[in-house]
Write an enzyme that holds these catalytic residues in place. Structure first.
Site, mmCIF file in Angstrom:
data_model
loop_
_atom_site.group_PDB
_atom_site.id
_atom_site.type_symbol
_atom_site.label_atom_id
_atom_site.label_comp_id
_atom_site.label_asym_id
_atom_site.label_seq_id
_atom_site.Cartn_x
_atom_site.Cartn_y
_atom_site.Cartn_z
ATOM 1 N N HIS A 17 0.868 -1.118 0.024
ATOM 2 C CA HIS A 17 0.105 -0.018 -0.043
ATOM 3 C C HIS A 17 0.817 1.267 -0.004
ATOM 4 O O HIS A 17 0.152 2.326 0.048
ATOM 5 C CB HIS A 17 -0.904 -0.009 1.225
ATOM 6 C CG HIS A 17 -2.078 -0.923 1.205
ATOM 7 N ND1 HIS A 17 -2.955 -1.236 0.286
ATOM 8 C CD2 HIS A 17 -2.407 -2.130 2.098
ATOM 9 C CE1 HIS A 17 -3.705 -2.146 0.517
ATOM 10 N NE2 HIS A 17 -3.413 -2.765 1.455
ATOM 11 N N ASP A 61 -2.756 -10.354 -2.882
ATOM 12 C CA ASP A 61 -3.226 -9.958 -1.725
ATOM 13 C C ASP A 61 -4.843 -9.881 -1.773
ATOM 14 O O ASP A 61 -5.154 -9.306 -2.817
ATOM 15 C CB ASP A 61 -2.482 -8.903 -0.802
ATOM 16 C CG ASP A 61 -2.918 -8.453 0.279
ATOM 17 O OD1 ASP A 61 -1.913 -8.610 1.180
ATOM 18 O OD2 ASP A 61 -3.922 -7.703 0.683
ATOM 19 N N HIS A 106 -6.398 -7.364 -0.409
ATOM 20 C CA HIS A 106 -6.417 -5.777 -0.695
ATOM 21 C C HIS A 106 -5.731 -5.252 -2.033
ATOM 22 O O HIS A 106 -4.618 -5.910 -2.469
ATOM 23 C CB HIS A 106 -5.872 -5.058 0.578
ATOM 24 C CG HIS A 106 -6.503 -5.461 1.821
ATOM 25 N ND1 HIS A 106 -6.079 -6.589 2.489
ATOM 26 C CD2 HIS A 106 -7.842 -5.132 2.495
ATOM 27 C CE1 HIS A 106 -6.624 -6.725 3.428
ATOM 28 N NE2 HIS A 106 -7.576 -5.624 3.759
ATOM 29 N N ASP A 109 -4.330 -12.843 2.779
ATOM 30 C CA ASP A 109 -5.682 -12.570 3.544
ATOM 31 C C ASP A 109 -6.973 -12.760 2.765
ATOM 32 O O ASP A 109 -8.283 -12.696 3.179
ATOM 33 C CB ASP A 109 -5.848 -11.276 3.860
ATOM 34 C CG ASP A 109 -5.185 -10.256 2.995
ATOM 35 O OD1 ASP A 109 -4.806 -10.771 1.676
ATOM 36 O OD2 ASP A 109 -4.748 -8.916 3.309
#
Lengths: 551, 435
Positions: free
Chosen positions: B112, B152, B154, B241
């Site tokens: 991120h 991931d 996200h 995740d």
């Protein structure tokens, strides 16, 4: 007085000592029957047996039994659950898989099926097997399945080992093999101890018997009965401990080179203690959980074969028989020493004869060739020594603190022991660029190491306050953990347990206890701390008995 | 006997003495059970799999990927040096031929973190993949084309940002639909800058997508695109995740699915990103990934509580993913048509929020749409911390005109900036001028 006996492949050495120093040394050839070899060397010592307070043996008994597969058929019953397919690690068809699984916190999620376990035992008994190892994955977190299997079957097998009692470390494949080897050598050890005891008693020696372990410590023979696998690779351990006892420094880092006929075994001492192999030692190419010293073998010894390869002189890594000066066919470093006029048991004329053609091919004088041979040998050892140090220093670390404050091992001296040590010394000094010490009594360093090594033991405690559990696999101990348990509490519990169970571990005399690893994690689920997960490793300080240092 | 068909390096750095805060998901305990599982399974004893020590990324390494405001030292902790350094070490091992592939199992994560760093976003301060990729390009010039496949849960908005204008870095992100999850971005229409149109591919999947949907996307989109692009280096940003047990997401992947994904993708380097089901997912997912990388049998790796029925994918999700996959593949194949009409300078403005640190940033970008090189750009960035900076990026292979433009922006920035930053990739020069 302490009697230390090192039973090597070719020689059996003995040393007798007390607080005033070495009182007697002796050497005998190692024969077929190790008990005879012990009796022979003890006889040659000519000491007063009644004055002995302890006898320590370093033997190749279990090592040889394992490497040469000279043991009775041994069975294993294993529960694993999902993960890596455990069958890939089975060593024989007497490894049987049963249902049952634990997770990493020791929570059971597939129960054991007692009927299946009994049926597996029946299969093994039908094969005439009397020794059984029981192992489950994550048994060091929760030994319930191993304990249940042992309880079901203890009457059916004469020899029985449970995986979690071998070591508190995680590693299921190693646990299986360690347990297997341990069970396999139990009868061998039992017979040996019985006959040694009998023979010693006959001589009038009533001192307690100890065995040297791979980690350079000793334990009482009662503990060796239960964990004979710990006595593997005690040979290199004996030489490291001998070098440690004989060396005049206790600070800083030093190489130890035990120069033999075929190989040179090296290890490193740091601040007076030998470095250990982190995961456990290998035996016969199989990785185990046995705590042992980190040693590396170089194919460079007094009997290494010498040849010319594309004009370059090569020494080792193999041995193709005895040196020419001792009746062999080809030249070796020992011949080079002999030809240089050093005092060796060899025949100088034969050495010269063997070396002359090589010198001719190289167009140099024989003595120049001899120096070159020994320099190449020293250089081979140096290169491996550098790789060895690199390996020690490249060990991964898991915290930022260790990452930013690395403990770099940088040997500044070397200790040379073994047959050719004295002759090799100047060459090693030149090659390594460091001072090399050849201690007095270096010829009986191994027996001395065995005699002087302290008793050692290590235990692991794992506490999970959410599950309210404390487990200490090595002591086969489980306790309830109060929710308020702290890492300090856990350490105290461990230290007390080590004292209370000293007899089980076979440790005695003047133990000093230290905590070598401690970790404590808050267990957070959601946004709440639900408990603490703590791990502690506690050991008795290894090293040399204080009586020797006080001389 | 367990054996590896490939040589696999493992860089394991659990940073047992670092956390964002004691109860934050990014905490000391995060990789503890993974370590337990990997050790107990004896993974490190498998012939061919070897553990290596992490390294330390330097300020210079970080400067290749980021404008850290006010400076690198204040934006990161030592743990970031090690996690980025661990990635670099993984890349080094692969590129020097010590191993065939490597897994940087490190924390904290990085995907991120964007090019400008005012603080921490989504638990990330610096983009550890980007720092690694730029190290690779600097030290191994034969590596031209790089593919990063971010799995991931996200959207990896940071990695997308760093490589937005880069025609040589293909960034594919497979994630839970941004309408239902942080950071709320990562839609198919975010496909890269004018000179790199189609080099960013976003594949947002609906909540409760299982292995079936993920593997469909791998087979029908990711692999065909990779085969077409022919990268010199493949990286998997291996966030974990998407797992059915993850506490902060809503997907239904399993450890077996992750292993198959890596078996299929066969990346040179895997980098751990997110994944906060530290007991029920990470131990099994990581074991599966390591075995898959090594070409060893992972078919028995399974979560103890796995119930395939409970996480079976709804047929409507399957249909949706099939349609979406077709659209993305078409987008890739027709990417030449995505290039906008050429103007010398193109501008865009964005607001960026740093959720972990509570910082707001306003960013204005001016990009030179060059037809001779990837194009120089400058970022005017003002944050709620009070810092206002200008960052200039002269890309790999910059043409003389772009280079000159970048230099003159650096020398005469105009405006009132706290500092002006310059990244000159070809010169490996990273400068900061306080104003």
């Amino acid at each position: 007085m302490i009697l230390g006996i090192d039973i090597g492949g070719t020689h059996t050495d003995a040393v007798c000592l007390d607080g005033r120093g070495i009182q007697a040394t002796a050497k005998a050839a190692t024969g077929e029957d190790l008990v005879d070899s012990i009796l022979e060397v003890v006889h040659r010592l000519g000491i007063d047996y009644t004055a002995l307070s302890r006898v320590v043996l370093s033997t190749t008994l279990s090592t040889n039994a394992i490497v040469e597969k000279k043991y009775a058929p041994t069975g294993m019953i294993v529960s694993a659950g999902p993960g890596i397919d455990p069958r890939g690690y089975f060593l024989t068809d007497a490894f049987l898989l049963v249902k049952g699984a634990m997770d990493h916190r020791g929570r059971e999620y597939v129960p054991l099926d007692p009927e299946q376990v009994k049926a597996a035992a029946g299969t093994l008994k039908a094969k005439g097997i009397h020794g059984l190892g029981v192992v489950s994955k994550f048994s060091v977190r929760n030994p319930a399945h191993e304990t249940a299997m042992a309880a079901l079957l203890e009457k059916d097998f004469r020899y029985l080992s449970m995986g979690h009692t071998m070591s508190g470390s995680l590693n299921f494949p190693r646990r299986m093999r360690t347990t297997y080897f341990n069970t396999a050598v139990m009868p061998v050890q039992e017979r040996f101890v019985e006959s040694v005891q009998k023979a010693l008693t006959k001589l009038g020696i009533h001192a307690p018997l100890f065995f040297l372990k791979a980690d350079g410590g000793t334990f009482a023979s009662s503990a060796a009965d239960r964990l004979p696998v710990e006595t593997i690779l005690s040979g290199p351990a004996a030489s490291m401990m001998g070098a440690l006892a004989l060396n005049s420094h206790t600070k800083g880092a030093a190489f130890v080179f035990d120069v033999g006929g075929t190989t040179t075994d090296m290890g490193i001492l740091v601040n007076g203690l030998p470095i250990l192999e982190p995961g456990g030692v290998d035996i016969g190419g199989v990785k185990t959980l046995v705590r042992g010293l980190k040693v590396m073998s170089v194919g460079a010894g007094g009997d290494s074969c010498i040849c010319l390869e594309e004009g370059a002189l090569r020494v080792g890594p193999h041995r193709s028989g005895p040196p020419a000066c001792m009746g062999g066919n080809s030249p070796t470093p020992m011949d080079a020493f002999t030809a240089l006029g050093e005092s060796t048991p060899g025949d100088a004329r034969k050495a010269l004869e063997a070396l002359a053609p090589l010198a001719g091919q190289r167009g140099i004088a024989v003595d120049e060739l001899c120096r070159e041979i020994i320099s190449v040998m020293a250089e081979n050892i140096r290169q491996k020594a550098i790789a060895f140090v690199d390996e020690v220093n490249s060990h991964p670390v898991y915290t930022i603190f260790e990452m930013l404050h690395p403990e770099i091992v940088k040997p500044e001296r070397a200790i040379l022991i073994g047959g050719p040590a004295r002759l090799l010394k100047p060459f090693m000094e030149e090659s390594l660029g460091m001072e090399c010490e050849v201690p007095e009594h270096f010829m009986v360093a191994n027996a001395l190491g065995a005699a002087l090594a302290r008793t050692t033991a290590q235990i692991t405690l794992m506490a999970d306050t959410q599950m309210r559990r404390i487990v200490c696999p090595e002591l086969h101990m489980e306790k309830e953990a109060p929710s308020t348990l702290s890492i300090e509490d856990l350490k105290s519990i461990g230290i007390r347990a080590l004292h209370d169970h000293a007899h089980i571990l076979g440790i005695s005399d003047e133990i000093e206890i230290n905590v070598i690893e401690e970790q404590s994690f808050n267990m957070v689920r959601g946004f709440n701390t639900v408990g603490r997960n703590m791990r502690v490793k506690i050991q008795t300080t290894p090293g040399i008995l204080p009586l020797w240092r006080e001389q | 006997m367990m054996e590896a068909k490939k040589k696999t390096g493992l860089i394991f750095f659990p940073a047992y003495d670092w956390e964002i805060s004691p109860t934050h998901p990014e905490r000391k305990e995060r990789l503890l059970y993974t370590q337990d599982q990997v050790l107990e399974e004896g993974v490190l004893d498998i012939e061919g799999i070897r553990e290596f020590k992490a390294g330390l990324a330097t300020e210079h390494d970080i400067g290749r990927a980021h404008f850290c405001v006010p400076d690198v030292g204040s934006r990161i902790t030592e743990s970031h040096n090690v996690s980025a350094g661990g990635c670099i070490e993984a890349a080094r091992l692969v590129l020097e031929g010590v191993v065939d592939n490597a897994f940087a199992l490190v924390r904290p994560p990085g995907h991120h973190a964007m090019r400008v760093v005012h603080g921490s976003r989504g638990f990330c301060n610096i983009n550890i993949e980007a720092v690694m990729v730029e190290w690779v390009r600097r030290h191994h010039s034969r590596i031209k084309k790089i593919a990063i496949v971010d799995t991931d849960c996200h959207h990896g908005d940071g990695t997308q940002d760093v490589y937005w204008h880069d025609p040589d870095v293909l960034y594919i992100s497979i994630h839970q639909d941004g309408r239902t999850l942080y950071p709320g971005s990562g839609f198919p229409d975010e496909y890269g800058g004018p000179n790199a149109a189609g080099m960013t591919l976003n594949i947002p999947l609906p909540p409760r997508t299982s292995d079936e949907g993920m593997l469909h996307v791998m087979e029908e989109v990711v692999m065909p695109v990779i085969d077409d692009f022919k990268p010199d280096l493949i990286i998997n940003s291996a966030g974990q995740d998407n797992h059915y047990s993850d506490p902060i997401t809503n997907m239904s992947f399993t450890a077996g699915g992750y292993a198959r994904l890596n078996d299929m993708l066969s990346p040179h380097i895997c980098v751990l990103e997110g994944g906060y089901s530290i007991e029920s997912a990470l131990p099994y997912v990581n074991t599966g990934i390591i075995l898959a990388l090594a070409g060893a049998d992972y078919s028995y790796v399974r979560e103890p509580d796995l119930d395939p029925e409970k996480i079976r994918q709804d047929p409507r999700i399957t249909e949706y993913i099939k349609r979406l996959s077709g659209q993305i593949l078409t987008l890739w194949r027709t990417r030449a048509g995505l290039r906008p009409e050429r103007r010398e300078f193109m501008e865009r403005s964005r607001s960026i929020y740093y959720d972990t640190d509570g910082i707001s940033e306003n960013q204005n970008e001016v990009f030179r749409f060059c037809d001779a090189c990837p194009g120089v750009f400058k970022l005017d960035s003002a944050a709620s911390t009070g810092y206002h900076i200008l960052g200039i990026h002269i890309p790999h292979g910059a043409c003389p005109a772009c280079r000159d433009r970048g230099q003159s922006w650096y020398e005469k920035p105009g405006g009132h900036y706290y500092a002006v930053y310059l990244q000159d990739m070809d010169q490996d020069l990273y400068m900061v001028r306080r104003m």
